[in-house]
Design a protein around this motif. Structure first.
Motif, short mmCIF file in Angstrom:
data_model
loop_
_atom_site.label_atom_id
_atom_site.label_comp_id
_atom_site.label_asym_id
_atom_site.label_seq_id
_atom_site.Cartn_x
_atom_site.Cartn_y
_atom_site.Cartn_z
N LEU A 173 0.90 -1.14 0.00
CA LEU A 173 0.00 0.00 0.00
C LEU A 173 0.94 1.20 0.00
O LEU A 173 1.78 1.35 0.90
CB LEU A 173 -0.88 0.01 1.25
N HIS A 174 0.84 2.03 -1.01
CA HIS A 174 1.88 3.02 -1.28
C HIS A 174 1.69 4.32 -0.48
O HIS A 174 0.64 4.95 -0.56
CB HIS A 174 1.88 3.34 -2.78
N ALA A 175 2.71 4.71 0.27
CA ALA A 175 2.75 5.99 0.97
C ALA A 175 1.58 6.18 1.93
O ALA A 175 0.82 7.15 1.85
CB ALA A 175 2.83 7.16 -0.01
N VAL A 176 1.47 5.25 2.86
CA VAL A 176 0.51 5.39 3.96
C VAL A 176 1.08 6.42 4.94
O VAL A 176 2.29 6.49 5.13
CB VAL A 176 0.35 4.01 4.66
N GLY A 177 0.21 7.22 5.57
CA GLY A 177 0.75 8.14 6.59
C GLY A 177 0.09 9.50 6.66
O GLY A 177 0.27 10.21 7.64
N GLY A 178 -0.69 9.86 5.63
CA GLY A 178 -1.33 11.18 5.64
C GLY A 178 -2.38 11.30 6.72
O GLY A 178 -2.31 12.16 7.60
N SER A 179 -3.39 10.40 6.68
CA SER A 179 -4.44 10.39 7.70
C SER A 179 -5.12 9.03 7.67
O SER A 179 -5.04 8.32 6.66
CB SER A 179 -5.47 11.49 7.42
N MET A 180 -5.82 8.70 8.75
CA MET A 180 -6.55 7.43 8.77
C MET A 180 -7.75 7.50 7.84
O MET A 180 -8.18 6.49 7.29
CB MET A 180 -6.99 7.08 10.20
N GLU A 181 -8.27 8.70 7.67
CA GLU A 181 -9.40 8.86 6.74
C GLU A 181 -8.96 8.44 5.34
O GLU A 181 -9.66 7.70 4.64
CB GLU A 181 -9.84 10.32 6.76
N GLU A 182 -7.78 8.88 4.96
CA GLU A 182 -7.25 8.52 3.64
C GLU A 182 -6.97 7.01 3.57
O GLU A 182 -7.29 6.35 2.58
CB GLU A 182 -5.96 9.31 3.39
N PHE A 183 -6.40 6.47 4.63
CA PHE A 183 -6.10 5.02 4.64
C PHE A 183 -7.39 4.22 4.44
O PHE A 183 -7.44 3.29 3.63
CB PHE A 183 -5.43 4.65 5.98
N LYS A 184 -8.41 4.63 5.18
CA LYS A 184 -9.69 3.91 5.06
C LYS A 184 -10.29 4.08 3.67
O LYS A 184 -10.80 3.13 3.07
CB LYS A 184 -10.66 4.39 6.13
N GLY A 185 -10.21 5.29 3.15
CA GLY A 185 -10.77 5.55 1.82
C GLY A 185 -10.07 4.77 0.73
O GLY A 185 -10.70 4.24 -0.19
N ARG A 186 -8.75 4.68 0.83
CA ARG A 186 -7.98 4.03 -0.23
C ARG A 186 -8.05 2.50 -0.14
O ARG A 186 -8.01 1.81 -1.15
CB ARG A 186 -6.51 4.45 -0.16
N TYR A 187 -8.16 1.97 1.12
CA TYR A 187 -7.97 0.52 1.26
C TYR A 187 -9.06 -0.23 2.00
O TYR A 187 -9.23 -1.43 1.79
CB TYR A 187 -6.64 0.25 1.97
N VAL A 188 -9.76 0.43 2.90
CA VAL A 188 -10.67 -0.34 3.77
C VAL A 188 -12.12 -0.23 3.30
O VAL A 188 -12.75 -1.24 2.97
CB VAL A 188 -10.54 0.13 5.25
N ASP A 189 -12.64 1.00 3.23
CA ASP A 189 -14.06 1.19 2.91
C ASP A 189 -14.42 0.64 1.53
O ASP A 189 -15.56 0.24 1.28
CB ASP A 189 -14.44 2.68 2.99
N ASN A 190 -13.46 0.64 0.62
CA ASN A 190 -13.74 0.14 -0.73
C ASN A 190 -13.54 -1.38 -0.87
O ASN A 190 -13.65 -1.95 -1.94
CB ASN A 190 -12.84 0.86 -1.76
N GLY A 191 -13.20 -2.04 0.25
CA GLY A 191 -13.04 -3.50 0.24
C GLY A 191 -11.70 -3.97 -0.32
O GLY A 191 -11.48 -5.18 -0.47
N MET A 192 -10.77 -3.04 -0.62
CA MET A 192 -9.50 -3.47 -1.22
C MET A 192 -8.66 -4.32 -0.26
O MET A 192 -7.99 -5.25 -0.70
CB MET A 192 -8.69 -2.25 -1.68
N MET A 193 -8.69 -3.99 1.03
CA MET A 193 -7.88 -4.80 1.96
C MET A 193 -8.36 -6.25 1.93
O MET A 193 -7.55 -7.17 1.84
CB MET A 193 -7.95 -4.23 3.39
N ASP A 194 -9.67 -6.43 1.98
CA ASP A 194 -10.21 -7.81 1.94
C ASP A 194 -9.80 -8.49 0.64
O ASP A 194 -9.41 -9.67 0.63
CB ASP A 194 -11.75 -7.78 2.05
#
Ligand code: SF4
Ligand code: SF4
Length: 469
Positions: A173-194
């Motif tokens: 996951l590229h360049a994590v660190g800006g905010s948790m909102e961004e982390f969730k938007g990029r990877y969690v809420d969209n189901g990408m982590m799963d």
């Protein structure tokens, strides 16, 4: 920021240290053929690195042996100076040479080299047996359009297509660190982590991790997800300046000592980026370079930084962007084999030398180019690199009190025109701030550009140095 959880002393205890022998090396990573000519000149007496001497580290999960020097494919050679026409023949040659000398880790991203790095890397690596290399790439979905699951999945599958592989050895996951909102938007809420976890189960991702630039609070929350996601590795910035001073230089960065300790205590291997801070630790002011030389005349300035980054035992591999064959050879000389630094040498670098570098008050730009392209054409990294270089050389015109003002003024203006075309200089920055959220060093780019622009304006108006710049 909470002070480091690991002191330098315990760091040394944890890692231990070996004896020291001379290893000569040097590297820097500027694109373009002009720089290539300079590199060729600088290294004309270069010795060949030995074959069969590479140091390897074991991946605790897969038990595979990873070369301690990894190839960062973000600054590839181009055919014409600073163009985007990449020299595939030279890329092939350099990858062949790297593999011949034991390197097996190649790190790229869909966004490197104007989006062409994966393809160039894939063409070069595909000519080798799949068992000879590990390839790492990233879900670089910074743009909000790519937060949507279908777009993010498209990016993931396209990486395999470009790289011409059926599976990815390391996926970040590229360049994590800006905010948790961004982390969730990029990877969690969209189901990408799963989705990525299932891809890992299916074997198409062999190691899943993230690269980090940013705030400690975000790092702490994401690393706490280890219980849920089981991070196989994490990529962090580690070098002797960032070890204790990253947070002092920028409030939005975290000291490498903290990051490393958090990974180490969880048994997560660290992949290291920016061992040279974009070349800054290879291009020290002359008096600091001379100081390092006085300790070990046979060693280059950069070799200290490379050995520092490779010494910790929890480091899986150290990434270096190597534009020219000369850089590749010199980097190989540092790691074939790697001779770890002693306790005294570690202390000397991350205390004495680092403190002096902090005192230089450079703009902390590491030339990563994440802020580029500027929609108005400003060459942000070239302007900052040039400014720092002049400052470190003591040739920045200082106005009243600068005995060599006229000479410095002329030098500054002429050399700026040489490295940055007029229409890409800071006076063309309109202050839109679009570049700033992309900077992993949290540099207030607009403010710095305007300061430099004001200085240039003063120099032009004030040829005799009668006013203070
Ligand atoms: S603030 Fe200046 S440098 Fe940054 S994107 Fe806007 S015009 Fe370009
Ligand atoms: S200004 Fe920031 S993003 Fe741009 S090259 Fe420098 S460090 Fe990288």
């Amino acid at each position: 920021m909470e002070k480091k959880n690991i002191s330098r002393r315990s760091f040394l205890k944890i890692f231990g240290a070996g004896s020291v022998t001379a290893v000569a090396t040097l590297a820097g990573c500027k694109g373009g053929n002009k720089a290539g000519v300079q590199a060729a000149e600088e290294y004309k007496n270069q010795v060949e690195p030995p074959i069969g001497k590479m140091t390897y580290r074991e991946n605790p999960k897969t038990k595979e042996k990873v070369s301690v020097l990894g190839y960062g494919m973000m600054r590839l050679p181009t055919k014409v100076n600073n163009s985007d026409e990449f020299d595939q023949e030279m890329i092939n040659k350099q990858i062949d040479y790297a593999i011949e000398h034991g390197m097996n880790y190649f790190d790229t991203s869909p966004v490197y080299c104007q989006g062409k790095s994966e393809r160039c890397t894939g063409i070069a690596l595909h000519r080798h047996k799949r068992s000879e290399y590990f390839v790492a790439t990233k879900l670089s979905n910074f743009n909000r359009d790519y937060w949507a699951a279908d777009k993010a999945k498209e990016m993931y599958h396209n990486s395999m297509k470009e790289l011409q592989v059926e599976y990815l050895d390391y996926y970040l996951l590229h360049a994590v660190g800006g905010s948790m909102e961004e982390f969730k938007g990029r990877y969690v809420d969209n189901g990408m982590m799963d989705y990525l976890l299932k891809e890992r189960e299916a074997g198409r991702i062999r190691n899943l991790g993230f690269s980090f630039h940013g705030k400690q609070k975000v790092f702490d929350e994401v690393i706490a997800l280890h219980d849920k996601y089981h991070w196989d590795f994490v990529q962090i910035e580690l070098n002797y300046l960032d070890w204790d001073y990253a947070n002092e230089i920028s409030n939005n960065n975290v000291d490498a000592s903290y990051l490393y300790a958090e990974l180490y205590k969880r048994g997560i291997p660290a992949v290291i980026m920016e061992p040279l801070l974009g070349g800054r630790l290879a291009n020290l002011p002359q008096y600091l370079a001379a100081e390092l030389k006085s300790h070990a005349p046979e060693r280059s300035v950069a070799s200290w930084a490379f050995r520092y980054a490779g010494t910790p035992e929890g480091v899986l591999t150290v990434l270096s962007g190597m534009t020219y064959m000369e850089h590749l050879k010199d980097n190989l000389l540092s790691y074939c084999p790697l001779v770890p630094l002693s306790d005294d040498e570690m202390r000397y670098l991350d205390k004495e030398i680092a403190q002096k570098i902090v005192g230089l008050e450079n703009i902390p730009c590491n030339d990563c180019k994440y802020c580029m392209p500027c929609p108005y054409g400003i060459d942000i990294p070239a302007i900052f690199v040039h400014y720092n270089k002049c400052k470190n050389e003591g040739s920045l015109p200082m106005g009243v009190g600068d005995a060599e003002y006229r000479k410095h003024r002329r030098q500054y203006l002429i050399s700026l025109d040489r490295v940055v075309p007029r229409n890409r200089q800071p006076d063309h920055c309109i202050g839109c701030h679009q570049c700033e959220p992309h900077c992993p060093q949290s540099i207030r780019i607009t403010r710095e550009l305007h300061k430099i622009s004001d200085m240039i304006e003063s120099l032009k108006r004030d040829p005799l140095g009668e006013r203070t710049v």
